[in-house]
Design an enzyme around this catalytic site. Structure first.
Site, mmCIF file in Angstrom:
data_model
loop_
_atom_site.group_PDB
_atom_site.id
_atom_site.type_symbol
_atom_site.label_atom_id
_atom_site.label_comp_id
_atom_site.label_asym_id
_atom_site.label_seq_id
_atom_site.Cartn_x
_atom_site.Cartn_y
_atom_site.Cartn_z
ATOM 1 N N HIS A 174 23.885 104.616 -14.489
ATOM 2 C CA HIS A 174 24.452 103.792 -13.415
ATOM 3 C C HIS A 174 25.066 104.658 -12.316
ATOM 4 O O HIS A 174 24.750 104.495 -11.125
ATOM 5 C CB HIS A 174 25.513 102.855 -14.024
ATOM 6 C CG HIS A 174 26.211 101.983 -13.027
ATOM 7 N ND1 HIS A 174 25.900 100.653 -12.856
ATOM 8 C CD2 HIS A 174 27.219 102.236 -12.137
ATOM 9 C CE1 HIS A 174 26.671 100.134 -11.909
ATOM 10 N NE2 HIS A 174 27.487 101.073 -11.470
ATOM 11 N N GLU A 175 25.943 105.579 -12.696
ATOM 12 C CA GLU A 175 26.628 106.397 -11.697
ATOM 13 C C GLU A 175 25.664 107.351 -10.994
ATOM 14 O O GLU A 175 25.832 107.655 -9.807
ATOM 15 C CB GLU A 175 27.789 107.163 -12.332
ATOM 16 C CG GLU A 175 28.864 106.283 -12.958
ATOM 17 C CD GLU A 175 29.460 105.261 -12.006
ATOM 18 O OE1 GLU A 175 29.374 105.448 -10.779
ATOM 19 O OE2 GLU A 175 30.005 104.250 -12.493
#
Length: 603
Positions: free
Chosen positions: A392-393
Site C-alpha cells: 500500500h505505502e
C-alpha cells in the site's frame, strides 16, 4: 514472572532498516543553513507584492518566487517531521519540528497576498499575460485553479491574518499527536507466547490478529481503558479542530466545512453522499460476513476484538520483512518493468523506516516533497497484514516518484483523492496474485478472509468514519457541544448500525473515535473508500491486460495535479461521478464472500 518485553531505542536499530534522511540534508549544519536561506527568501516577499499589474514579466517572477518559497519550506518541513516521527519523545526533534512549523506559518503569512492579488486581475488581463510571455504557459492551470475559487478567497490582509494564525489553529491537532504518540502509557499485557509485552498501537494491531481470544480481549480492554480515561481531553482536542474547519468554511463563504474541503479538488459533494448511500445499501453484505465470522469462530457472542483474527486458526502464511520485499516484486510484476525497477530502488536506497521503536509515530505512511525521496514509515510485525501495508505505502511512494519525475514542481504533487487510488490498486493486484498462485484451500480461504477484512476496513469502516466525521462537523455547526458523552453515544450507535446484530455492543468501542488521527485531517477518510473502489476497477483492467489499461494507469501516476482529480480518473478509465464503480466493488466483495462460504463448507 517473565520480564516484560519493551520496544527498542532508536539508536539500537540496524541502519539498513531505517530511512536515509541524509539525502535531504547531509548534516545538521545543512539544516540550519536551509532555515536561514529560506527565512531570507521569505523576507523578500514585499518585493513582489503589488507588482502583479506591472505586466507579464512581473507576473511570472511573482509566481516563481511564491513557488520557490513553498518548495524550500516543504523540504525543511518534511525533513523535520520525519525526524520527529522517528522518535516523538526526542526533545531535539520536537524543537526542530516546531521550528519548521513556525517557518511554514511564516511563509504562508508572507505570501498570503498572492492569491487575493491574482484575483484582482481581470480574466482579460491574465489572458493577455499568457499571450505576451510564453514562459507563463506552464502555469495556466495553476492560475485557473485560483480564479475558479474567486468567491472564496478573502482580501490580502484577511488572508495574511489567517495564515499567521495557522499555528494556533493547528494546536489541538498537535496536542492530540503528542498525547497519542508520546505521553499515553498503556498497560502490559500477555501475548500468544505467554510473554509480557508493552501495549502500543503497533502491538495492539498485532494482538488483534491473535488466535487466542483472551489475548485479544485483554489487549482490547487494556487499550480502550486508557482512551476512556482521557476521553474528555480527546473530545476537547477533536472538538476544537472541528471548530477550526467550520470557522474557516464560514469566513470563506462556503455552505459547510465539507463543501470547503471537497472544493479544493473540485470534488462534487454528491461523490460523498453517493458513497454513503451505496455502502448503506450494501450493509447486509457486511452483516452476512460478520455472521460467517461468528459461525467459523464458534462463539456465542462475536465481539469487536474478534473481527481481525483469522477465522480458520493461525495464519497459514506470514512474511518477514525481507520475504515481503520479494513477494512485493513478484506480485506487482503486472505493473511493468519500469515500475519494478522503482520498487527495487526504494529498497536499495533506504526509503523505508521499518522497525517500531520507543517514541516512534504509530501506523504507517508515505511522505516526502518534490526534492526528497518518497519516504515510508512502517512499524513492522511479521504478518500478511504488514505485507499489504508495505504494498500500500509503496503505491503512494511510486506514485510520488512518477509524478515528480514527470511534472514540474507546480504540478509535482497529487490530491489525497487520487493518492488512495494508487495505493489500493497495489493491494488489489496483490490479492489477485495470491489467489492466482495459492492453491491450498486453507491458504486460499485465509486470503479470501483477508480480502474481505480489507474491504470491511477500507470501504465499510472508512465510510463509517466518514459518516461520523460529517456528523461532528454538522453538529458543531448547529452549536451543539461535542462532549465525550455525546460523541461516544453517537459513535456506539453508528458502530452497531454498520456491524449489525451478529456483533455484541462492546461499550469500549464507543470511545474508538478518540484514537483515530484521521479525524484531524479534514474530510480525508472518505477517500480511502472511494479510492479502494476505484482501485478495484483499475486493478481488474490491469490484471486482465485490457488494451491500453497499463499505459493509462502509468499516465495516471504521472499526471500529478496537472488536472482536476475527477478528470484524471476519467482519463484512467473510471468515472467517479457515478455510483457504478462502488457497486462493482460491492459485487466483488459478494463474489468472494460466496467463494469463502463455499470453500469453508468443504473443510
Amino acid at each position: 514472572m517473565t520480564e516484560a518485553k519493551s520496544l527498542p531505542n532508536r539508536q539500537d536499530l540496524p541502519e539498513e532498516k531505517t530511512w536515509d534522511l541524509t539525502y535531504i540534508f547531509k548534516q545538521e549544519s545543512d539544516v540550519e543553513a536551509a532555515f536561514k536561506e529560506t527565512t531570507d527568501l521569505i523576507n523578500q516577499a514585499k518585493n513582489y507584492q503589488h507588482t502583479l499589474k506591472d505586466g507579464a514579466d512581473a507576473f511570472l517572477k511573482a509566481i516563481e518566487y511564491v513557488l520557490d518559497v513553498y518548495r524550500q519550506v516543504e523540504k525543511i518541513y518534511v525533513y523535520s517531521h520525519l525526524k520527529n516521527d522517528q522518535d516523538t519523545a526526542n526533545t531535539e526533534y520536537q524543537t526542530l519540528y516546531a521550528k519548521a512549523s513556525t517557518l511554514a506559518a511564516q511563509a504562508g503569512e508572507a505570501v498570503a497576498w498572492f492569491q487575493p492579488e491574482v484575483l484582482t486581475l481581470s480574466d482579460d488581463m491574465i489572458d493577455g499575460y499568457f499571450a505576451d510571455n510564453d514562459a507563463l504557459s506552464v502555469y495556466r492551470y495553476f492560475v485557473k485553479q485560483m480564479t475558479d475559487n474567486r468567491a472564496h478567497v478573502l482580501s490580502s490582509s484577511e488572508e495574511e491574518l489567517l495564515a499567521g494564525a495557522s499555528e494556533i489553529f493547528d494546536a489541538s491537532s498537535n496536542t492530540f499527536s503528542i498525547l497519542n504518540n508520546a505521553d499515553l502509557v498503556f498497560p502490559v499485557v500477555t501475548d500468544d507466547n505467554g510473554d509480557k509485552v508493552e501495549l502500543s498501537s503497533g502491538v495492539y494491531g498485532q494482538l488483534m490478529e491473535s488466535t487466542n481470544r483472551q489475548v485479544r480481549k485483554d489487549a482490547f480492554e487494556g487499550l480502550y481503558s486508557v482512551y476512556h480515561q482521557f476521553r474528555n481531553t480527546f473530545a476537547s482536542t477533536l472538538g476544537s479542530h472541528v471548530k477550526k474547519h467550520n470557522f474557516s468554511a464560514k469566513v470563506r463563504k462556503y455552505s459547510s466545512a465539507r463543501e470547503a474541503a471537497l472544493s479544493n479538488n473540485h470534488i462534487p459533494e454528491a461523490v460523498y453522499d453517493t458513497l454513503l448511500d451505496v455502502v448503506h445499501k450494501n450493509l447486509p453484505l457486511l452483516h452476512r460476513y460478520v455472521a460467517l465470522r461468528k459461525k467459523l469462530l464458534a462463539v456465542d457472542e462475536l465481539h469487536m476484538y474478534d473481527l481481525y483474527t483469522p477465522v480458520l486458526g493461525d495464519a497459514p502464511i506470514k512474511y518477514t520483512y525481507d520475504e515481503a520485499k520479494e513477494k512485493t516484486l513478484e506480485a506487482l510484476a503486472p505493473l511493468g518493468e519500469e515500475y519494478g525497477s522503482i520498487l527495487k530502488e526504494s529498497f536499495k536506497d533506504r526509503w523505508i523506516d521499518v522497525i517500531e521503536n520507543k517514541g516512534k509515530r504509530s501506523g504507517a505512511y508515505s511522505s516526502g516533497s518534490y526534492d526528497t525521496k518518497p519516504y515510508i514509515l512502517l512499524n513492522w510485525h511479521d504478518s500478511i497484514n504488514h505485507l499489504y501495508t508495505l504494498v500500500h505505502e509503496l503505491g503512494h511512494s511510486v506514485h510520488s516518484y512518477y509524478t515528480r519525475s514527470s511534472q514540474p514542481y507546480v504540478y509535482g504533487d497529487y490530491s489525497i483523492f487520487l493518492a488512495e487510488i494508487a495505493s489500493t490498486t497495489n493491494e488489489n493486484i496483490l490479492t489477485e496474485h495470491l489467489l492466482e498462485t495459492e492453491k491450498d484451500p486453507k491458504v486460499r480461504a485465509f486470503i479470501l478472509n483477508h480480502y474481505l477484512d480489507g474491504v470491511k476496513g477500507t470501504i465499510f469502516r472508512q465510510t463509517q468514519f466518514a459518516e461520523f466525521e460529517h456528523f461532528i462537523h454538522t453538529e458543531d455547526a448547529k452549536g451543539i457541544p461535542l462532549t465525550s458523552e455525546y460523541l461516544s453515544d453517537y459513535y456506539g450507535q453508528l458502530n452497531a448500525t454498520y456491524y449489525g446484530d451478529s456483533v455484541a455492543r462492546d461499550p469500549e468501542i464507543a470511545d474508538e473515535w478518540a484514537r483515530i488521527p484521521h479525524f484531524y485531517y479534514n474530510y480525508y477518510v472518505y477517500q480511502y473508500a472511494t479510492g479502494f473502489s476505484a482501485a478495484s476497477a483499475l486493478a481488474d483492467k490491469i490484471v486482465k491486460k485490457e488494451p491500453e489499461a497499463l499505459e493509462k494507469y502509468i499516465n495516471f501516476l504521472k499526471a500529478g495535479s496537472s488536472d482536476y482529480p475527477i478528470e484524471v480518473m476519467k482519463k484512467a478509465g473510471v468515472d467517479m461521478t457515478q455510483a457504478a464503480y462502488i457497486e462493482e466493488a460491492m459485487q466483488v466483495f459478494e463474489a468472494r464472500l460466496n467463494e469463502l462460504e463455499a470453500l469453508v463448507a468443504t473443510f
